[in-house]
Write a protein that holds these residues in place. Structure first.
Motif, PDB file in Angstrom:
ATOM      1  N   ALA A  21       2.777   0.785   0.901  1.00  0.00           N
ATOM      2  CA  ALA A  21       1.478   0.769   0.226  1.00  0.00           C
ATOM      3  C   ALA A  21       0.360   1.229   1.158  1.00  0.00           C
ATOM      4  CB  ALA A  21       1.202  -0.636  -0.297  1.00  0.00           C
ATOM      5  N   GLN A  22       0.480   0.870   2.436  1.00  0.00           N
ATOM      6  CA  GLN A  22      -0.521   1.328   3.408  1.00  0.00           C
ATOM      7  C   GLN A  22      -0.461   2.856   3.572  1.00  0.00           C
ATOM      8  OE1 GLN A  22       0.467  -1.061   6.819  1.00  0.00           O
ATOM      9  NE2 GLN A  22      -1.107  -2.619   6.350  1.00  0.00           N
ATOM     10  N   SER A  23       0.747   3.391   3.609  1.00  0.00           N
ATOM     11  CA  SER A  23       0.895   4.855   3.713  1.00  0.00           C
ATOM     12  C   SER A  23       0.326   5.536   2.467  1.00  0.00           C
ATOM     13  CB  SER A  23       2.378   5.214   3.886  1.00  0.00           C
ATOM     14  OG  SER A  23       2.887   4.639   5.064  1.00  0.00           O
ATOM     15  N   ASP A  24       0.629   4.955   1.294  1.00  0.00           N
ATOM     16  CA  ASP A  24       0.092   5.516   0.058  1.00  0.00           C
ATOM     17  C   ASP A  24      -1.432   5.458   0.048  1.00  0.00           C
ATOM     18  OD1 ASP A  24       2.646   6.012  -0.780  1.00  0.00           O
ATOM     19  OD2 ASP A  24       2.791   4.206  -2.041  1.00  0.00           O
ATOM     20  N   LEU A  66      -1.578  -2.119  -2.280  1.00  0.00           N
ATOM     21  CA  LEU A  66      -1.519  -2.718  -0.941  1.00  0.00           C
ATOM     22  C   LEU A  66      -1.872  -4.199  -0.999  1.00  0.00           C
ATOM     23  CD1 LEU A  66      -1.187  -2.457   2.101  1.00  0.00           C
ATOM     24  CD2 LEU A  66      -3.607  -1.753   2.235  1.00  0.00           C
ATOM     25  N   ALA A  67      -2.923  -4.524  -1.745  1.00  0.00           N
ATOM     26  CA  ALA A  67      -3.309  -5.938  -1.866  1.00  0.00           C
ATOM     27  C   ALA A  67      -2.204  -6.754  -2.529  1.00  0.00           C
ATOM     28  CB  ALA A  67      -4.611  -6.042  -2.663  1.00  0.00           C
ATOM     29  N   LEU A 127       3.926 -10.482   0.371  1.00  0.00           N
ATOM     30  CA  LEU A 127       4.411 -10.828   1.712  1.00  0.00           C
ATOM     31  C   LEU A 127       3.976 -12.236   2.102  1.00  0.00           C
ATOM     32  CD1 LEU A 127       5.751 -10.050   4.380  1.00  0.00           C
ATOM     33  CD2 LEU A 127       3.562  -9.006   5.078  1.00  0.00           C
ATOM     34  N   ALA A 128       2.716 -12.574   1.801  1.00  0.00           N
ATOM     35  CA  ALA A 128       2.223 -13.917   2.120  1.00  0.00           C
ATOM     36  C   ALA A 128       3.006 -14.979   1.346  1.00  0.00           C
ATOM     37  CB  ALA A 128       0.732 -14.019   1.798  1.00  0.00           C
ATOM     38  N   GLN A 169       9.435  -7.247   1.565  1.00  0.00           N
ATOM     39  CA  GLN A 169       8.020  -7.239   1.199  1.00  0.00           C
ATOM     40  C   GLN A 169       7.178  -6.545   2.267  1.00  0.00           C
ATOM     41  OE1 GLN A 169       7.478  -8.588  -1.886  1.00  0.00           O
ATOM     42  NE2 GLN A 169       5.496  -7.536  -1.765  1.00  0.00           N
ATOM     43  N   GLN A 170       7.605  -6.683   3.527  1.00  0.00           N
ATOM     44  CA  GLN A 170       6.895  -5.995   4.614  1.00  0.00           C
ATOM     45  C   GLN A 170       7.039  -4.480   4.470  1.00  0.00           C
ATOM     46  OE1 GLN A 170       4.988  -7.518   7.237  1.00  0.00           O
ATOM     47  NE2 GLN A 170       4.328  -5.361   7.307  1.00  0.00           N
TER      48      GLN A 170
END
Length: 380
Positions: free
Chosen positions: A148-151, A190-191, A197-198, A141-142
């Motif tokens: 997602a952050q890169s995207d 990303l969200a 992940l949470a 998940q990380q």
């Protein structure tokens, strides 16, 4: 004729007087001897007597009461009054069916808690594997979050370029709108991945908490030492003990007396069923007058005779001790000596005398028989 009659009368009178004089002398001698005897007896008894005796003595024993520790129905009574028994002989049997059922139930409960312990151990292994699996899920998940952050960064830069081109009219509105939608999608992805992940981290914490709770139940124990197993084992031991108590045995050697139990009777816990009198361990309680006890001490030798055997059989005993109070002091209704019509009564104090077992075997006695006891005051 008259002279002869007078002479005869005078002779008879003289003879009668002589007889009376002899009787008086004889009676006087008897009285003197009696007085001398009384004086000698009193002097001997007061100054030279070396023993004290009493015929107010009775045989006693520390009897054993046979009780039932559990409730139940009497199935067999194997003894009767006057019968001699040895310690360990079975005297009564109770119906043991309920006790056997209780043992079976306790055995099942013990197996159940042992199985539960095994399940708890297996849960620990399962939770440990689950924690390892959540580690992989968190890492995966990380990675999704990082992608997602890169995207998102790429979509932001792309939108910035198209915003500049859109201002000069170099691109169509449709292309600009597509860039904006791509940015929105990247933000949403990303969200979503952060939420995943949470959730993975939360799942791992829940698994770790469950593992700790599970380990607390079995930590430092085995399948035989866990509290639940010990409690179940104690119940099984109690059930087995109650089963053995359905067989009631004689606690000592002796003769059965006061049997008051019958076959089929339902008895409760603590019920007195019979007494056992240890006829080879009897004693005598001799009640001496208080003015006889000045020199009576423990350890002195005692000679005793019983009304059962007479003077031909002499028992030998030893003074064990003197009672802590007179019979009147411990009576159910003690004497009220504070009244105005008080009359002094000589009190008696029980003296416990131990009898020799060898003599009791040769000449058995019974509780309550009368005895005459003579204490040798010189034997201390």
């Amino acid at each position: 004729m008259s002279e002869q009659t007078l002479s005869s009368e005078e002779g008879s009178s003289t003879q009668a007087d002589a007889t009376r004089q002899k009787r008086k002398k004889l009676l006087s001698l008897v009285a003197i001897l009696f007085i001398i005897g009384v004086v000698v007896y009193v002097i001997w008894h007061v100054f030279f007597s070396q023993s004290e005796d009493t015929d107010n003595a009775y045989v006693g024993a520390n009897t054993a009461q046979v009780n039932s520790v559990i409730s139940g129905q009497v199935q067999q009574v194997l003894v009767d009054d006057t019968q001699y028994v040895h310690a360990g002989d079975v005297v009564i049997k109770l119906d043991d069916r309920d006790a056997k059922i209780a043992v079976a139930q306790a055995e099942a409960d013990l197996l159940k808690v042992k199985r539960q312990y095994g399940q708890t151990e297996a849960n620990s292994d399962s939770l440990t594997s689950q924690i390892r699996a959540t580690d992989s899920a968190i890492q995966s998940q990380q990675a999704q979050v990082n992608k997602a952050q890169s995207d998102l960064i790429r979509a932001q830069k792309d939108l910035e370029r198209r915003t500049a081109l859109n201002a000069s009219g170099a691109i169509s509105k449709e292309e600009y709108t597509t860039a904006q939608n791509a940015l929105n999608t990247a933000q949403a992805n990303l969200a979503l991945n952060k939420a995943g992940l949470a959730q993975a981290i939360s799942n791992q914490k829940v698994a770790e908490s469950n593992l700790k709770a599970n380990e607390a139940l079995i930590k430092g124990t085995t399948s035989n030492t866990t509290p639940d197993v010990l409690a179940a084992q104690a119940k099984l031991d109690q059930a087995n003990l109650n089963l053995t108590r359905t067989v009631i045995k004689a606690p000592i050697d002796g003769i059965i007396t006061n049997r008051n139990v019958q076959v089929g009777q339902t008895i409760s816990s603590g019920s007195a069923l019979m007494l056992i009198v240890p006829i080879h361990a009897l004693y005598v309680d001799a009640n001496f007058k208080e003015n006889q006890l000045a020199h009576v001490k423990p350890g002195q030798v005692v000679k005793l005779t019983s009304d059962l055997y007479g003077d031909d059989v002499v028992f030998h005993g030893t003074v064990v001790g003197l009672s802590g109070g007179t019979g009147a002091a411990f009576a159910l209704i003690p004497a009220q000596n504070a009244t105005g019509n008080w009359i002094k009564v000589v009190q008696r104090l029980p003296v416990r005398i131990h009898l020799q077992p060898e003599e009791l075997k040769k000449h058995p006695l019974r509780v309550g028989l009368s005895m005459t006891a003579t204490v040798d005051l010189k034997s201390d």
